[in-house]
Design an enzyme around this catalytic site. Structure first.
Site, short mmCIF file in Angstrom:
data_model
loop_
_atom_site.label_atom_id
_atom_site.label_comp_id
_atom_site.label_asym_id
_atom_site.label_seq_id
_atom_site.Cartn_x
_atom_site.Cartn_y
_atom_site.Cartn_z
CE LYS A 288 -4.47 0.96 0.34
NZ LYS A 288 -5.69 0.11 -0.24
CG ASP B 217 -7.46 3.22 -0.80
OD1 ASP B 217 -7.77 1.94 -0.63
OD2 ASP B 217 -7.40 4.12 0.27
P1 NDP Z 1 -12.96 7.49 -2.74
O1 NDP Z 1 -12.07 8.49 -2.51
O2 NDP Z 1 -13.42 7.49 -3.91
O3 NDP Z 1 -14.51 7.96 -1.72
C1 NDP Z 1 -14.10 8.14 -0.32
C2 NDP Z 1 -15.21 8.37 0.43
O4 NDP Z 1 -15.23 8.26 1.87
C3 NDP Z 1 -15.80 9.68 0.08
O5 NDP Z 1 -16.92 10.10 0.13
C4 NDP Z 1 -15.12 10.48 1.34
O6 NDP Z 1 -15.66 11.94 1.55
C5 NDP Z 1 -15.25 9.72 2.34
N1 NDP Z 1 -14.26 9.68 3.27
C6 NDP Z 1 -12.79 9.51 3.38
N2 NDP Z 1 -12.23 9.62 4.32
C7 NDP Z 1 -13.10 10.04 5.17
C8 NDP Z 1 -12.96 10.45 6.70
N3 NDP Z 1 -11.92 10.46 7.23
N4 NDP Z 1 -14.30 10.55 7.06
C9 NDP Z 1 -15.29 10.42 6.68
N5 NDP Z 1 -15.44 10.17 5.15
C10 NDP Z 1 -14.35 10.03 4.61
O7 NDP Z 1 -12.54 6.18 -2.14
P2 NDP Z 1 -12.94 4.77 -2.27
O8 NDP Z 1 -14.49 4.75 -2.59
O9 NDP Z 1 -12.06 3.99 -3.36
O10 NDP Z 1 -12.62 4.16 -0.93
C11 NDP Z 1 -13.48 3.97 0.06
C12 NDP Z 1 -13.11 3.03 0.95
O11 NDP Z 1 -12.83 1.63 0.53
C13 NDP Z 1 -11.57 3.17 1.90
O12 NDP Z 1 -11.49 2.60 2.92
C14 NDP Z 1 -10.85 2.11 0.79
O13 NDP Z 1 -9.62 1.67 1.55
C15 NDP Z 1 -11.69 1.14 0.50
N6 NDP Z 1 -11.44 0.60 -0.59
C16 NDP Z 1 -11.61 0.71 -2.03
C17 NDP Z 1 -11.05 -0.03 -3.00
C18 NDP Z 1 -11.15 0.50 -4.42
O14 NDP Z 1 -10.91 -0.32 -5.25
N7 NDP Z 1 -11.20 1.73 -4.46
C19 NDP Z 1 -11.02 -1.47 -2.76
C20 NDP Z 1 -11.06 -1.94 -1.39
C21 NDP Z 1 -11.18 -1.18 -0.23
P3 NDP Z 1 -14.82 13.02 1.28
O15 NDP Z 1 -15.04 13.26 -0.30
O16 NDP Z 1 -15.52 14.43 2.09
O17 NDP Z 1 -13.25 12.77 1.61
O1 2IT Z 2 -8.04 -1.71 -0.60
C1 2IT Z 2 -7.87 -2.10 -1.76
O2 2IT Z 2 -8.02 -3.47 -1.78
C2 2IT Z 2 -7.69 -1.48 -3.05
N1 2IT Z 2 -7.54 -0.08 -2.73
C3 2IT Z 2 -7.40 -1.86 -4.34
C4 2IT Z 2 -6.27 -2.49 -4.47
C5 2IT Z 2 -5.71 -2.65 -5.93
O3 2IT Z 2 -4.65 -2.92 -6.19
O4 2IT Z 2 -6.82 -2.80 -6.73
#
Ligand code: NDP
Ligand code: 2IT
Length: 449
Positions: A122, A162
């Site tokens: 990461k 992420d």
């Molecule tokens: P994005 O940046 O697309 O969206 C993040 C969302 O979460 C936004 O709405 C953001 O609001 C909110 N957010 C972020 N930080 C905070 C915080 N500290 N408090 C409250 N709200 C918060 O990210 P993703 O959708 O990609 O990721 C969301 C989660 O999913 C994370 O935990 C990530 O690690 C996990 N994840 C993502 C994967 C992927 O493929 N993208 C894969 C597996 C897990 P704001 O805009 O106000 O910051």
């Molecule tokens: O937390 C996760 O699994 C991710 N943000 C996606 C990682 C990836 O390599 O697609």
């Protein structure tokens, strides 16, 4: 085990999130260590908590006003025993060593569960993309890549997105890598469809979290149809979780960002979701604006000082935390249980605090922890790597079918491991044990390295 945790704490002072993630896994795998004395003798646990390599670097860039800005960049290469390091980049002001080490640690077991050959890593930066112009984002990404490019590669370490890193950032990062290396390779996943990306990758984490929930329900002869669902976040994972839930006949009533959340009792339908996607992905606005367009919904600002998040205090059957770590604390977990929520599928990484996790497990809820439930994203990243290697692209159906099969197999691996160790229905133990066993076996086979 207490001594072990104490030693990890002493070696990693103040790394709260990392310690939280390690403690949960260590607790789960205790019976595995008891059954396999070799794991203790070969110090698998001691080795698995130590990153193989951690890189930290300066990211200088110039903003639109001509001012020099400096951020800190990181890449944690946690474990490569079953494949090249794989895991996302996070750009968020809260990013620090502890958060990235917890994410890299979780990624090791998650990736092992996917059935694909990927190690865990990461990275990211404390850079805050909010309010920055496209040009500023580009300059930041180029500066970030101008250092990290020497540490990654399609057979070494394959980053992805992420929080704060989506298609736009992957594009800028990829462009710079290609220029510096003079090579067009699958060094990043989440690429655009026209230049090496995979269909379904943007959807994969959200869809996967819903498929995992559907699998947990199916084991009880139930489906998602007609279920009321609480979704947090409004980014990539939240959007496609909502899309799939709508398709399967469930009703999503909440979405959020870091300022607050909306509650729409009538449900967020396809048209409303389309509005959210445009609001968040193109205009990069705040979720509050939803109520200007749909006044029947209410907006509730989030007070960071209050001990509970009211988003988790609505009547529902399912919850899909899809924002960030520790967004459900013990009190929120109590509220969920009180309101009738009995399915929790974690799209986010480690969104529930340990007391919340214990409560879900004690109440025997259908609780899918992040490293199992959100593994769909990295799984399709793995499929993107496969397609890049073969230099061909699969259809939507092909990738989606593979994603479903992988989520089913993760579900099966979790239930199987939980039963083997006398804890049927405990997906936390199941996921930790199934992921751990695969990595531990590979580490044993490869000697002390
Ligand atoms: P994005 O940046 O697309 O969206 C993040 C969302 O979460 C936004 O709405 C953001 O609001 C909110 N957010 C972020 N930080 C905070 C915080 N500290 N408090 C409250 N709200 C918060 O990210 P993703 O959708 O990609 O990721 C969301 C989660 O999913 C994370 O935990 C990530 O690690 C996990 N994840 C993502 C994967 C992927 O493929 N993208 C894969 C597996 C897990 P704001 O805009 O106000 O910051
Ligand atoms: O937390 C996760 O699994 C991710 N943000 C996606 C990682 C990836 O390599 O697609």
């Amino acid at each position: 085990m207490q001594d072990f945790i104490q030693r990890v704490e002493d070696c990693n002072p103040g790394e709260r999130e990392f310690l939280q993630a390690v403690s949960e896994v260590a607790e789960s795998v205790k019976p595995v260590l008891d059954r396999n004395p070799e794991y203790r003798k070969e110090k698998i646990m001691e080795r698995i908590v130590e990153p193989e390599r951690a890189v930290m670097f300066r990211v200088p860039w110039v903003d639109d006003a001509g001012e020099v800005q400096i951020n800190r960049g990181y890449r944690i290469q946690m474990n490569s025993s079953i494949g090249p390091y794989k895991g996302g980049f996070r750009f968020h002001p809260s990013v620090n060593l502890s958060i990235l080490k917890f994410l890299a640690f979780e990624q090791v077991f998650k990736n092992a569960l996917t059935t694909l050959p990927m190690g865990g890593g990461k990275g990211g930066s404390d850079f805050d993309p909010k309010g920055r112009s496209d040009r500023e984002i580009m300059r930041f990404c180029q500066s970030f890549m101008s250092e990290i490019f020497r540490h990654i590669g399609p057979d070494t370490d394959v980053p992805a997105g992420d929080i704060g890193v989506g298609a736009r950032e992957i594009g800028y990062l990829f462009g710079m890598y290609k220029k510096l290396h003079n090579e067009f390779t699958g060094v990043l996943t989440g690429k655009g469809l026209k230049w090496g990306g995979s269909l379904i990758r943007p959807e994969a984490t959200g869809y996967g979290a819903v498929y995992f929930a559907a699998e947990m329900l199916a084991a009880r002869g139930e489906t998602l149809e007609g279920k009321v669902c609480l979704v947090s976040g409004s980014g990539n994972v939240a959007q496609f979780t909502t899309e799939k839930l709508i398709e399967l006949g469930a009703t999503v009533v909440t979405l959020s960002d870091s300022n607050g959340y909306i509650y729409d009792e009538a449900g967020i339908d396809r048209e409303k979701l389309h509005y959210v996607m445009e609001l968040k992905n193109i205009r990069r606005g705040r979720i509050k604006e939803y109520t200007e367009k749909y006044p029947e919904a209410v907006y509730i600002p989030l007070e960071t000082s209050t001990p509970v998040n009211p988003l988790w205090d609505h009547k529902a059957q399912c919850a899909f935390p899809s924002a960030t770590q520790n967004e459900i604390n013990g009190k929120d977990a109590e509220n969920l249980v009180k309101n009738g929520v009995y399915v929790i599928s974690e799209g986010a990484n480690m969104p529930t605090t340990p007391d919340g996790v214990d409560l879900f497990v004690d109440h025997k809820l259908l609780y899918g922890p992040g490293k199992a439930a959100n593994a769909g994203g990295v799984s399709v990243s793995g499929l993107e790597m496969t397609q890049n290697s073969m230099r061909l692209s699969w259809t939507r159906e092909e990738v989606d079918n593979r994603l479903r099969t992988i989520m089913k197999s993760i579900h099966h691996a979790c239930t199987d491991a939980a039963e083997t160790y006398g804890k049927p229905g405990n997906y936390v133990m199941g996921a930790n044990i199934a992921g751990f066993e695969k990595v531990a076996e590979a580490m044993l086979a490869q000697g002390v390295v």
